[in-house]
Design a protein around this motif. Structure first.
Motif, PDB file in Angstrom:
ATOM      1  N   UNK A  60     -14.498  39.112 -12.171  1.00 10.20           N
ATOM      2  CA  UNK A  60     -14.041  38.459 -10.825  1.00 10.20           C
ATOM      3  C   UNK A  60     -12.860  37.719 -11.245  1.00 10.20           C
ATOM      4  N   UNK A  61     -12.972  37.100 -12.710  1.00  7.28           N
ATOM      5  CA  UNK A  61     -12.055  36.105 -12.895  1.00  7.28           C
ATOM      6  C   UNK A  61     -10.880  36.641 -13.782  1.00  7.28           C
ATOM      7  N   UNK A  62     -11.063  37.928 -14.250  1.00  5.07           N
ATOM      8  CA  UNK A  62      -9.930  38.787 -14.549  1.00  5.07           C
ATOM      9  C   UNK A  62      -8.725  39.073 -14.102  1.00  5.07           C
ATOM     10  N   UNK A  63      -7.487  38.968 -14.130  1.00  2.60           N
ATOM     11  CA  UNK A  63      -6.381  39.045 -13.551  1.00  2.60           C
ATOM     12  C   UNK A  63      -6.481  40.740 -13.100  1.00  2.60           C
ATOM     13  N   UNK A  64      -5.999  40.989 -11.648  1.00  6.37           N
ATOM     14  CA  UNK A  64      -6.087  42.614 -11.615  1.00  6.37           C
ATOM     15  C   UNK A  64      -5.396  43.414 -12.338  1.00  6.37           C
ATOM     16  N   UNK A  65      -4.299  42.825 -12.828  1.00  4.69           N
ATOM     17  CA  UNK A  65      -3.437  43.694 -13.697  1.00  4.69           C
ATOM     18  C   UNK A  65      -3.920  44.114 -15.157  1.00  4.69           C
ATOM     19  N   UNK A  66      -4.863  43.295 -15.523  1.00  8.62           N
ATOM     20  CA  UNK A  66      -5.356  43.583 -16.994  1.00  8.62           C
ATOM     21  C   UNK A  66      -6.683  43.779 -17.046  1.00  8.62           C
ATOM     22  N   UNK A 105     -20.187  34.775 -36.945  1.00  8.55           N
ATOM     23  CA  UNK A 105     -19.090  34.978 -37.153  1.00  8.55           C
ATOM     24  C   UNK A 105     -18.204  33.981 -35.925  1.00  8.55           C
ATOM     25  N   UNK A 106     -16.859  34.255 -35.869  1.00 10.15           N
ATOM     26  CA  UNK A 106     -15.932  33.389 -34.909  1.00 10.15           C
ATOM     27  C   UNK A 106     -14.974  34.142 -34.337  1.00 10.15           C
ATOM     28  N   UNK A 107     -14.712  34.195 -32.987  1.00 13.44           N
ATOM     29  CA  UNK A 107     -13.828  34.792 -32.379  1.00 13.44           C
ATOM     30  C   UNK A 107     -12.591  33.463 -32.144  1.00 13.44           C
ATOM     31  N   UNK A 108     -11.407  33.792 -32.902  1.00 13.70           N
ATOM     32  CA  UNK A 108     -10.308  32.665 -32.580  1.00 13.70           C
ATOM     33  C   UNK A 108      -9.104  33.337 -31.616  1.00 13.70           C
ATOM     34  N   UNK A 109      -8.984  32.695 -30.472  1.00 14.44           N
ATOM     35  CA  UNK A 109      -8.081  33.439 -29.471  1.00 14.44           C
ATOM     36  C   UNK A 109      -7.291  32.264 -28.964  1.00 14.44           C
ATOM     37  N   UNK A 110      -5.949  32.801 -28.592  1.00 10.57           N
ATOM     38  CA  UNK A 110      -5.073  32.341 -27.631  1.00 10.57           C
ATOM     39  C   UNK A 110      -5.086  32.678 -26.160  1.00 10.57           C
ATOM     40  N   UNK A 111      -5.760  32.446 -25.223  1.00  7.30           N
ATOM     41  CA  UNK A 111      -5.755  33.236 -24.135  1.00  7.30           C
ATOM     42  C   UNK A 111      -4.868  32.755 -23.113  1.00  7.30           C
ATOM     43  N   UNK A 112      -4.240  33.775 -22.265  1.00  6.76           N
ATOM     44  CA  UNK A 112      -3.230  33.385 -21.211  1.00  6.76           C
ATOM     45  C   UNK A 112      -3.880  33.429 -19.926  1.00  6.76           C
ATOM     46  N   UNK A 113      -3.690  32.400 -19.094  1.00  9.06           N
ATOM     47  CA  UNK A 113      -4.136  32.509 -17.785  1.00  9.06           C
ATOM     48  C   UNK A 113      -3.025  32.204 -16.744  1.00  9.06           C
ATOM     49  N   UNK A 114      -3.273  32.768 -15.386  1.00 12.20           N
ATOM     50  CA  UNK A 114      -2.248  32.622 -14.252  1.00 12.20           C
ATOM     51  C   UNK A 114      -3.088  32.172 -13.161  1.00 12.20           C
ATOM     52  N   UNK A 115      -2.572  31.249 -12.289  1.00 18.58           N
ATOM     53  CA  UNK A 115      -3.060  30.879 -11.201  1.00 18.58           C
ATOM     54  C   UNK A 115      -2.509  31.634 -10.015  1.00 18.58           C
ATOM     55  N   UNK A 116      -3.153  32.217  -9.026  1.00 16.94           N
ATOM     56  CA  UNK A 116      -2.671  32.847  -8.094  1.00 16.94           C
ATOM     57  C   UNK A 116      -3.378  32.528  -6.927  1.00 16.94           C
ATOM     58  N   UNK A 117      -2.679  32.393  -5.721  1.00 15.67           N
ATOM     59  CA  UNK A 117      -3.580  32.115  -4.406  1.00 15.67           C
ATOM     60  C   UNK A 117      -4.497  30.901  -4.469  1.00 15.67           C
ATOM     61  N   UNK A 118      -4.146  29.914  -5.478  1.00 15.53           N
ATOM     62  CA  UNK A 118      -5.148  28.927  -5.690  1.00 15.53           C
ATOM     63  C   UNK A 118      -6.199  29.093  -6.543  1.00 15.53           C
ATOM     64  N   UNK A 119      -6.274  30.262  -7.266  1.00 15.40           N
ATOM     65  CA  UNK A 119      -7.262  30.684  -8.249  1.00 15.40           C
ATOM     66  C   UNK A 119      -6.755  30.946  -9.736  1.00 15.40           C
ATOM     67  N   UNK A 120      -7.599  30.440 -10.719  1.00 17.25           N
ATOM     68  CA  UNK A 120      -7.094  30.754 -12.189  1.00 17.25           C
ATOM     69  C   UNK A 120      -7.652  32.164 -12.356  1.00 17.25           C
ATOM     70  N   UNK A 121      -6.859  32.921 -13.289  1.00 15.01           N
ATOM     71  CA  UNK A 121      -7.322  34.228 -13.668  1.00 15.01           C
ATOM     72  C   UNK A 121      -7.133  34.298 -15.127  1.00 15.01           C
TER      73      UNK A 121
END
Length: 148
Positions: free
Chosen positions: A71-77, A123-139
């Motif tokens: 539900x919080x994953x952007x529809x394009x990805x 183990x460790x997952x090191x990540x730079x995550x990109x987010x986008x706010x659309x229609x008032x919600x973060x994805x």
């Protein structure tokens, strides 16, 4: 990648686990689950910042809550389905940096380390995550492993 799509597990519970509202939130904020990520996972509220969404997604991975992840994953990805690896146990989150991602922004980046145990090995997952706010919600849009 640990915790991401794998073969479906017959041992996975039908509904995600939920800690008590007063229990410390798995995201490591130090706040109670009911005052931190709980309302986001239960769809009572939307995350106000990219960091809050990232923390809720970490908590969703820790609690096997694929519904919140999708539900919080952007529809394009967003993948069509998500089967989490039952052999992964998430053990801690460190937020290293944030760029933008406030209630006034439309894009944000959160860099983090997510500690876990996979098949008995830390183990460790090191990540730079990109987010986008659309229609008032973060994805969540996508994540990349930073260059060493």
């Amino acid at each position: 990648m640990p915790g991401l799509p794998s073969e479906p597990s017959a041992e996975r519970p039908a509904a995600p686990r939920r800690p008590r509202a007063s229990s410390t939130c798995p995201c490591g904020s130090g706040r109670g689950f009911g005052a931190c990520c709980g309302p986001y996972l239960d769809a009572e509220r939307t995350a106000p910042t990219a960091e809050a969404l990232m923390r809720s997604r970490y908590t969703a991975f820790a609690l096997d809550d694929t519904a919140h992840l999708l539900a919080t994953w952007h529809p394009t990805t967003r993948p069509a389905r998500l089967d989490l690896d039952a052999d992964v146990r998430w053990t801690g989150l460190e937020v290293l940096a944030t760029e933008a991602g406030t209630a006034d922004d439309v894009r944000g980046v959160v860099e983090f380390r997510a500690h876990h145990v996979h098949a008995g090995r830390a183990d460790v997952l090191h990540e730079r995550s990109r987010f986008r706010r659309q229609d008032g919600r973060w994805f969540y849009v996508r994540g990349r492993t930073p260059a060493p």
